[in-house]
Design a protein around this motif. Sequence first.
Motif, PDB file in Angstrom:
ATOM      1  N   THR A  69       0.857  -1.181   0.000  1.00  9.24           N
ATOM      2  CA  THR A  69       0.000   0.000   0.000  1.00  9.24           C
ATOM      3  C   THR A  69       0.900   1.240   0.000  1.00  9.24           C
ATOM      4  O   THR A  69       2.120   1.133   0.074  1.00  9.24           O
ATOM      5  N   ALA A  70       0.290   2.414  -0.076  1.00 13.37           N
ATOM      6  CA  ALA A  70       1.068   3.657   0.014  1.00 13.37           C
ATOM      7  C   ALA A  70       1.830   3.707   1.341  1.00 13.37           C
ATOM      8  O   ALA A  70       2.979   4.153   1.406  1.00 13.37           O
ATOM      9  N   LYS A  71       1.194   3.198   2.393  1.00 12.77           N
ATOM     10  CA  LYS A  71       1.851   3.161   3.704  1.00 12.77           C
ATOM     11  C   LYS A  71       3.045   2.214   3.672  1.00 12.77           C
ATOM     12  O   LYS A  71       4.083   2.473   4.291  1.00 12.77           O
ATOM     13  N   GLY A  72       2.914   1.118   2.930  1.00 15.40           N
ATOM     14  CA  GLY A  72       4.018   0.175   2.797  1.00 15.40           C
ATOM     15  C   GLY A  72       5.192   0.785   2.066  1.00 15.40           C
ATOM     16  O   GLY A  72       6.346   0.630   2.478  1.00 15.40           O
ATOM     17  N   HIS A  73       4.911   1.501   0.968  1.00 15.12           N
ATOM     18  CA  HIS A  73       5.977   2.173   0.224  1.00 15.12           C
ATOM     19  C   HIS A  73       6.657   3.228   1.093  1.00 15.12           C
ATOM     20  O   HIS A  73       7.858   3.475   0.957  1.00 15.12           O
ATOM     21  N   ALA A  74       5.877   3.829   1.996  1.00 16.56           N
ATOM     22  CA  ALA A  74       6.413   4.898   2.845  1.00 16.56           C
ATOM     23  C   ALA A  74       7.407   4.388   3.878  1.00 16.56           C
ATOM     24  O   ALA A  74       8.087   5.181   4.534  1.00 16.56           O
ATOM     25  N   ARG A  75       7.505   3.055   4.031  1.00 15.98           N
ATOM     26  CA  ARG A  75       8.499   2.504   4.961  1.00 15.98           C
ATOM     27  C   ARG A  75       9.913   2.684   4.426  1.00 15.98           C
ATOM     28  O   ARG A  75      10.883   2.523   5.159  1.00 15.98           O
ATOM     29  N   PHE A  76      10.019   3.004   3.133  1.00 16.04           N
ATOM     30  CA  PHE A  76      11.329   3.223   2.538  1.00 16.04           C
ATOM     31  C   PHE A  76      11.610   4.715   2.513  1.00 16.04           C
ATOM     32  O   PHE A  76      10.716   5.521   2.300  1.00 16.04           O
ATOM     33  N   PRO A  77      12.853   5.107   2.733  1.00 18.29           N
ATOM     34  CA  PRO A  77      13.166   6.526   2.964  1.00 18.29           C
ATOM     35  C   PRO A  77      12.914   7.422   1.769  1.00 18.29           C
ATOM     36  O   PRO A  77      13.171   7.048   0.636  1.00 18.29           O
ATOM     37  N   ASP A  78      12.399   8.597   2.028  1.00 21.39           N
ATOM     38  CA  ASP A  78      12.279   9.673   1.051  1.00 21.39           C
ATOM     39  C   ASP A  78      13.133  10.811   1.605  1.00 21.39           C
ATOM     40  O   ASP A  78      12.760  11.463   2.574  1.00 21.39           O
ATOM     41  N   THR A  79      14.307  11.012   1.028  1.00 21.30           N
ATOM     42  CA  THR A  79      15.342  11.832   1.621  1.00 21.30           C
ATOM     43  C   THR A  79      14.879  13.238   1.966  1.00 21.30           C
ATOM     44  O   THR A  79      14.627  14.050   1.095  1.00 21.30           O
ATOM     45  N   HIS A  80      14.787  13.517   3.262  1.00 24.49           N
ATOM     46  CA  HIS A  80      14.457  14.860   3.758  1.00 24.49           C
ATOM     47  C   HIS A  80      13.260  15.458   3.008  1.00 24.49           C
ATOM     48  O   HIS A  80      13.283  16.629   2.626  1.00 24.49           O
ATOM     49  N   SER A  81      12.225  14.658   2.781  1.00 27.74           N
ATOM     50  CA  SER A  81      11.146  15.070   1.889  1.00 27.74           C
ATOM     51  C   SER A  81      10.444  16.347   2.331  1.00 27.74           C
ATOM     52  O   SER A  81      10.196  17.245   1.526  1.00 27.74           O
ATOM     53  N   GLY A  82      10.129  16.452   3.633  1.00 27.41           N
ATOM     54  CA  GLY A  82       9.396  17.621   4.109  1.00 27.41           C
ATOM     55  C   GLY A  82      10.141  18.920   3.877  1.00 27.41           C
ATOM     56  O   GLY A  82       9.601  19.886   3.318  1.00 27.41           O
TER      57      GLY A  82
END
Length: 214
Positions: A69-82
């Motif tokens: 799910t989108a939550k599952g993909h979110a377990r992988f890092p998105d570098t300093h996204s915010g």
Amino acid sequence: MENNISDNERAVSILKNKGEQTIKELAQELKVTTEGARFQLLKLSNEGFVKSESRSKGRGRPQQVWSLTAKGHARFPDTHSGLTVKLIEKIKQNLGEEALNQIIFAAGEDNIVRYKENIDSTDSLENKLEQLAEIRTKEGYMARFEKEEDGSFMLIENHCPICEAAKTCQGFCKSELNTFKKVLGENIQIKRVNHILAGARRCAYKIEEEPAKV
């Protein structure tokens, strides 16, 4: 089998790298029984990390396939996204879209220099792709490459650590294509065939050498 967090992480990693899987396929990857795989999937499903759906193939019974799910993909890092997204928005507001693209491509030029320092320009295309995939994996892209039957290659990136930033500005994706072209060689054709921002589970690029001019 011990039902611990490492088993869950392995299951999530397999779904991230290989895409949707049946319980039987996942069990083979995990080297556990189908019941063991089902236990992990149900646990992950209850936590909102995976989902399932039935698929009909031919005349047989529908198969249940599992994916992140989108939550599952979110377990992988998105570098300093915010922070990155906020900076992008501020640059757009104060300097404009064109200035933002200039900054992105300037950063891309830095990447080109760095990649060229680690990739031998005299190597074969296959060796260059092996080195490029290794560099990109270290950067968080979970990259690999495959050789196709027609002699071309596929560069596959199963994760995008700058996904949120790329959603805000498509210039990042254009810059990546430019970087690959400069690093692999001007005689190389590169076409993106899968794109995470377009809803695909991965980014993939078909890469081949241009035919020699007669």
